[in-house]
Write a protein that holds these residues in place. Sequence first.
Motif, PDB file in Angstrom:
ATOM      1  N   ALA A 168      -5.022 -78.102  64.171  1.00  0.00           N
ATOM      2  CA  ALA A 168      -5.260 -79.222  65.082  1.00  0.00           C
ATOM      3  C   ALA A 168      -4.848 -80.576  64.502  1.00  0.00           C
ATOM      4  N   ASP A 169      -4.955 -80.732  63.191  1.00  0.00           N
ATOM      5  CA  ASP A 169      -4.681 -82.044  62.593  1.00  0.00           C
ATOM      6  C   ASP A 169      -3.229 -82.172  62.136  1.00  0.00           C
ATOM      7  N   ARG A 170      -2.309 -81.575  62.882  1.00  0.00           N
ATOM      8  CA  ARG A 170      -0.960 -81.430  62.359  1.00  0.00           C
ATOM      9  C   ARG A 170      -0.052 -82.619  62.662  1.00  0.00           C
ATOM     10  N   LYS A 171      -0.438 -83.486  63.614  1.00  0.00           N
ATOM     11  CA  LYS A 171       0.556 -84.425  64.121  1.00  0.00           C
ATOM     12  C   LYS A 171       1.090 -85.359  63.046  1.00  0.00           C
ATOM     13  N   LYS A 172       0.178 -85.971  62.309  1.00  0.00           N
ATOM     14  CA  LYS A 172       0.619 -86.949  61.313  1.00  0.00           C
ATOM     15  C   LYS A 172       1.469 -86.328  60.215  1.00  0.00           C
ATOM     16  N   PRO A 173       0.979 -85.255  59.582  1.00  0.00           N
ATOM     17  CA  PRO A 173       1.814 -84.659  58.521  1.00  0.00           C
ATOM     18  C   PRO A 173       3.189 -84.250  59.020  1.00  0.00           C
ATOM     19  N   LEU A 174       3.235 -83.719  60.254  1.00  0.00           N
ATOM     20  CA  LEU A 174       4.534 -83.240  60.740  1.00  0.00           C
ATOM     21  C   LEU A 174       5.486 -84.388  60.994  1.00  0.00           C
ATOM     22  N   MET A 175       4.942 -85.484  61.490  1.00  0.00           N
ATOM     23  CA  MET A 175       5.791 -86.644  61.719  1.00  0.00           C
ATOM     24  C   MET A 175       6.350 -87.135  60.375  1.00  0.00           C
ATOM     25  N   LYS A 176       5.472 -87.166  59.391  1.00  0.00           N
ATOM     26  CA  LYS A 176       5.903 -87.588  58.053  1.00  0.00           C
ATOM     27  C   LYS A 176       6.994 -86.656  57.549  1.00  0.00           C
ATOM     28  N   PHE A 177       6.755 -85.371  57.731  1.00  0.00           N
ATOM     29  CA  PHE A 177       7.730 -84.381  57.280  1.00  0.00           C
ATOM     30  C   PHE A 177       9.085 -84.598  57.943  1.00  0.00           C
ATOM     31  N   PHE A 178       9.062 -84.749  59.258  1.00  0.00           N
ATOM     32  CA  PHE A 178      10.330 -84.863  59.979  1.00  0.00           C
ATOM     33  C   PHE A 178      11.074 -86.126  59.551  1.00  0.00           C
ATOM     34  N   ILE A 179      10.353 -87.237  59.509  1.00  0.00           N
ATOM     35  CA  ILE A 179      11.026 -88.498  59.181  1.00  0.00           C
ATOM     36  C   ILE A 179      11.523 -88.475  57.735  1.00  0.00           C
ATOM     37  N   TYR A 180      10.681 -87.978  56.857  1.00  0.00           N
ATOM     38  CA  TYR A 180      11.057 -87.896  55.443  1.00  0.00           C
ATOM     39  C   TYR A 180      12.366 -87.115  55.278  1.00  0.00           C
ATOM     40  N   THR A 181      12.389 -85.911  55.823  1.00  0.00           N
ATOM     41  CA  THR A 181      13.573 -85.084  55.610  1.00  0.00           C
ATOM     42  C   THR A 181      14.770 -85.629  56.374  1.00  0.00           C
ATOM     43  N   PHE A 182      14.507 -86.208  57.541  1.00  0.00           N
ATOM     44  CA  PHE A 182      15.637 -86.735  58.316  1.00  0.00           C
ATOM     45  C   PHE A 182      16.280 -87.900  57.584  1.00  0.00           C
ATOM     46  N   VAL A 183      15.455 -88.782  57.028  1.00  0.00           N
ATOM     47  CA  VAL A 183      16.005 -89.925  56.304  1.00  0.00           C
ATOM     48  C   VAL A 183      16.771 -89.435  55.071  1.00  0.00           C
ATOM     49  N   GLY A 184      16.211 -88.430  54.403  1.00  0.00           N
ATOM     50  CA  GLY A 184      16.932 -87.869  53.261  1.00  0.00           C
ATOM     51  C   GLY A 184      18.299 -87.343  53.681  1.00  0.00           C
ATOM     52  N   SER A 185      18.321 -86.642  54.810  1.00  0.00           N
ATOM     53  CA  SER A 185      19.595 -86.099  55.267  1.00  0.00           C
ATOM     54  C   SER A 185      20.572 -87.207  55.596  1.00  0.00           C
ATOM     55  N   LEU A 186      20.059 -88.330  56.118  1.00  0.00           N
ATOM     56  CA  LEU A 186      20.960 -89.436  56.434  1.00  0.00           C
ATOM     57  C   LEU A 186      21.641 -89.939  55.156  1.00  0.00           C
ATOM     58  N   ALA A 187      20.902 -89.907  54.053  1.00  0.00           N
ATOM     59  CA  ALA A 187      21.528 -90.319  52.796  1.00  0.00           C
ATOM     60  C   ALA A 187      22.681 -89.379  52.456  1.00  0.00           C
ATOM     61  N   MET A 188      22.456 -88.093  52.704  1.00  0.00           N
ATOM     62  CA  MET A 188      23.536 -87.134  52.462  1.00  0.00           C
ATOM     63  C   MET A 188      24.712 -87.413  53.395  1.00  0.00           C
ATOM     64  N   LEU A 189      24.410 -87.788  54.620  1.00  0.00           N
ATOM     65  CA  LEU A 189      25.482 -88.099  55.571  1.00  0.00           C
ATOM     66  C   LEU A 189      26.303 -89.283  55.074  1.00  0.00           C
ATOM     67  N   LEU A 190      25.622 -90.273  54.503  1.00  0.00           N
ATOM     68  CA  LEU A 190      26.343 -91.417  53.929  1.00  0.00           C
ATOM     69  C   LEU A 190      27.310 -90.942  52.844  1.00  0.00           C
ATOM     70  N   SER A 191      26.829 -90.007  52.021  1.00  0.00           N
ATOM     71  CA  SER A 191      27.696 -89.493  50.968  1.00  0.00           C
ATOM     72  C   SER A 191      28.925 -88.816  51.573  1.00  0.00           C
ATOM     73  N   PHE A 192      28.694 -88.043  52.633  1.00  0.00           N
ATOM     74  CA  PHE A 192      29.834 -87.384  53.264  1.00  0.00           C
ATOM     75  C   PHE A 192      30.792 -88.413  53.849  1.00  0.00           C
ATOM     76  N   MET A 193      30.224 -89.490  54.426  1.00  0.00           N
ATOM     77  CA  MET A 193      31.094 -90.533  54.960  1.00  0.00           C
ATOM     78  C   MET A 193      31.935 -91.143  53.851  1.00  0.00           C
ATOM     79  N   ALA A 194      31.305 -91.394  52.714  1.00  0.00           N
ATOM     80  CA  ALA A 194      32.045 -91.974  51.593  1.00  0.00           C
ATOM     81  C   ALA A 194      33.143 -91.019  51.158  1.00  0.00           C
ATOM     82  N   LEU A 195      32.822 -89.718  51.097  1.00  0.00           N
ATOM     83  CA  LEU A 195      33.839 -88.737  50.701  1.00  0.00           C
ATOM     84  C   LEU A 195      34.959 -88.694  51.732  1.00  0.00           C
ATOM     85  N   GLY A 196      34.585 -88.846  52.997  1.00  0.00           N
ATOM     86  CA  GLY A 196      35.571 -88.774  54.064  1.00  0.00           C
ATOM     87  C   GLY A 196      36.645 -89.840  53.934  1.00  0.00           C
ATOM     88  N   THR A 197      36.312 -90.975  53.319  1.00  0.00           N
ATOM     89  CA  THR A 197      37.334 -92.014  53.176  1.00  0.00           C
ATOM     90  C   THR A 197      38.385 -91.625  52.136  1.00  0.00           C
TER      91      THR A 197
END
Lengths: 479, 451
Positions: free
Chosen positions: A146-175
């Motif tokens: 029942a108490d899952r909402k906050k942790p899950l939001m943290k989880f999603f945002i945390y991992t999504f932001v991390g992935s965005l950093a990886m995307l930046l790396s791919f963009m840099a490689l793409g150049t």
Amino acid sequence: MELFALPLVFALIALVAPKSKVNYVGLIGAVVSMVVSFIHVAFFSPDQYVSLFAPDFMLTFGLTFKMGYDGIGLFMVVLTNVITTLILLSNLNREIAHNRAFNALVLLMQFGLLGVFTAMDGIMFYIFWELTLVPIFLISYWFGSADRKKPLMKFFIYTFVGSLAMLLSFMALGTYSSSFAYEDLLAVQLTAKTAFWVMCGFFLAFAIKIPLFPFHTWQPDTYTVSPMAGTMLLSALMLKMALYGMVRWMIPIAPEAMDTLSCLVITLGMIGVVYAAVIAIKQSDIKRLFAFASISHVGLIAAGIMLFNKDALAGAFIQIANHSLVALGLFLAADILERRMGTRNMYEMGGVAKLAPKFGFWFAAVAFASVSVPLTSGFIGEFLLIKGLYNYSWIVGLVAGTTLVLGAVYTLRAYQISMFGAPKAEAFSDLTWNEMLTFFIIMLIILVLGIYPQVIIDFVGPSLDLTIESVKGTKVIVQ
Amino acid sequence: MDALIVIFVSGIVAMFISMTHKPALVLATALIGLSVGIGLMVNQWYNPYLLFDYNGLAFGRGEVIYSVAAMAFSLLIIAGGYTYFKREPEHTGEYISLILFSLTGALCMIGYTDLFMFFIGLEILSIPVYVLAGSKKKDLQSSEAGLKYFFTGAFATGILLFGTAWVYGATGTFDLRELSNILAEGTANGPLLFVGILMMMASFLFKVGAAPFHFWGPDVYAGSPNIITGYMASVVKMAGLYAFLKLFTYVFAPVSDLWSGALFGMIVLTMFVGNLSALRQTKFKRLLAYSSISNAGYALMAPMIISDASLFNLWIYLLGYGFAVIALIVISLIVNDESDDIESYKGIGRKNPWIGFVLVLSVLSLAGVPPLAGFFGKYMVFSSAFATYPILVILAVINSGIGVFYYLRFVMVALSSEDAEQAPVLKPCVLQWGVLAICAIGLLLSGYITL
């Protein structure tokens, strides 16, 4: 193609299957994919690269859709298929397994994972990497506590932001590169400074997913509130994506930054090993305890990977397999306890071993595997990793060695408190056939790998040699 | 050009047919007109000798893809909003024909090669939208929206005209090709030109709702009827951004040093203002408005890059954005909640799995989760900007991270399983199902388009 697309087909079938039989549809889907991957193994010799999908067109920005596997990739594919089958098997009799969405999501997750392990194009890797996030989020959100909402939001945002950093790396490689095909990205020659930032981007994404020490705060909460299947998927498979990503993408693509970053990563890994283990010792919530134990174990693997020599990497892969199986077993045991005792607090359990001797035996077996006693696969894996780290620096080796001691403390303590002593419950129904079968398969694989670990080393060895060669062969340009 | 005429004529026909008080006929006229228009445009793409170039108006391949997208979005809007339009059968024709007239203006704005034509297009686009924004006559907020949009829009138009006059004063021409020749020679460079360009930029940024010219956005979006909000977010934005790209990326490129700095600053401001304000919104359409402000920020990165690829990148971006917004707006019409609270979406995704599926697809596409169209659009815009403006891209990526928070919160409300019991069973009509299905397909596949 059929290797990674089958789960998607079965996921769609599961969406329309009748509710009473949908648990079997899910399981059959996973088993069929597993058998298909075994067939691929049978026709595979470890030094070859097999292309699964290589269309001759690409998108304007360089997405080539290439997919294929070598020894490492196929190893992870087989691991994913086996673990998914076991997850669905262990859930077979539960209410959750009769839900169409649940089966479809697990299979979708499997599809995403197989995509991650067979992607041979940077953007494809990223796409599948993010694709896995949605099903695991929904599994935890729809079926978690029942108490899952906050942790899950943290989880999603945390991992999504991390992935965005990886995307930046791919963009840099793409150049620097005309396409995102793996071999094109490998061929890119970066300056030490660029390579440092590229590797930092990858590292952030992977460190959050693994999770390494300062990035781990989402993990215990998320593991605790997720349903058993979600926790198993997260710990047994999802974090392996990050470890695999380190070996396949992060280091080979930006080897120029290895010297700068390896010390940092190894230090973080070591801090995680001790820190998480100490916290695990103080836990009373059994699921949280195993969550911290997981941080402790994977910190060691991540540190070992950063050494990037053959022994340590072989150890890392043995340990990847071992940790997946052990985590599966431990979280299954934790869930059985939680379900039948109605609490996660270890101090309110006790005496279970008397009431349910079969469960007591199998839980003990998995606990010993987690402590890495000889003859289990953990022993070989951790031995190779610690040996590698000791050669890197004796202090690091010493700190890494504490994982064996501390691991024994928290695991056996958890076992002792929850299973021995005076029974606190009147009845404790023993294992059902599917739970028993799950435990049996887990222990069987752990023992086989513990007695004959060479099977993994031979399987991933040639691919590892190639990768190590490409990393060692890169010259560093200092600018 | 033939498509332009077809659409204009079908607008007039729709207006007269509405006198029969048969909404279905009006709808049929509009849909047939739009389909024929799209068909003519697609035909031009495959038979380039049909491409049209006349003083002031030219449809090359770039214009064709933007026009097709704008017409397709209008078609989805009209089809999706039909249940709303037909509530008052005597006004159905007015709604639909105003949208078609506005679309005519959008096509002029897309195809212009002359600043004068651009101005005419802008007015033809805007005036019907002012009326539509205030078309819920008994609703105070809608009247406010109409009035506010009209006044601020009039000011922006005035500034645009003023800027155009300055540019004309410096260069002596309205024609884009002559302008770009003169600018390339550099003979006209001077304060007169620069002030003119900056004024034009301010007015453009007003139209696409970029900070610091965004204040009309949330109020107008929230006050207008939902379906008109969808039209503003998809078609108006598309026309405005493409007109901006055409003028600045291709014509004003030689003096890009002058305006790119200002645009850089405003993009950063727009992204942060949009995303940070969206974090605490409780109304669905205000959330959409702030999300559209931040999206304008990302999209404006494409015109920053002086390259032929920018045109296509921006198109993919706007395509993904348009499908997502239209799907969400149609879902909001189906939910049909007057209070417009995000809370009123509680559990509807769990109770109505297919609508939930489309809703999740569109929100995740807005958030930029692969493999949806929104991700490809963002990726293409960002990655082409990365080589020139790495800092800007890093800021944009940080903003995408902030954005996930409010998108995810919305998804969590809509998918929550606790509230699924009380959630209503939604019954969209066939047209709405069709629109949702097309949007879903568009979101899943349009990222893979290569031309």
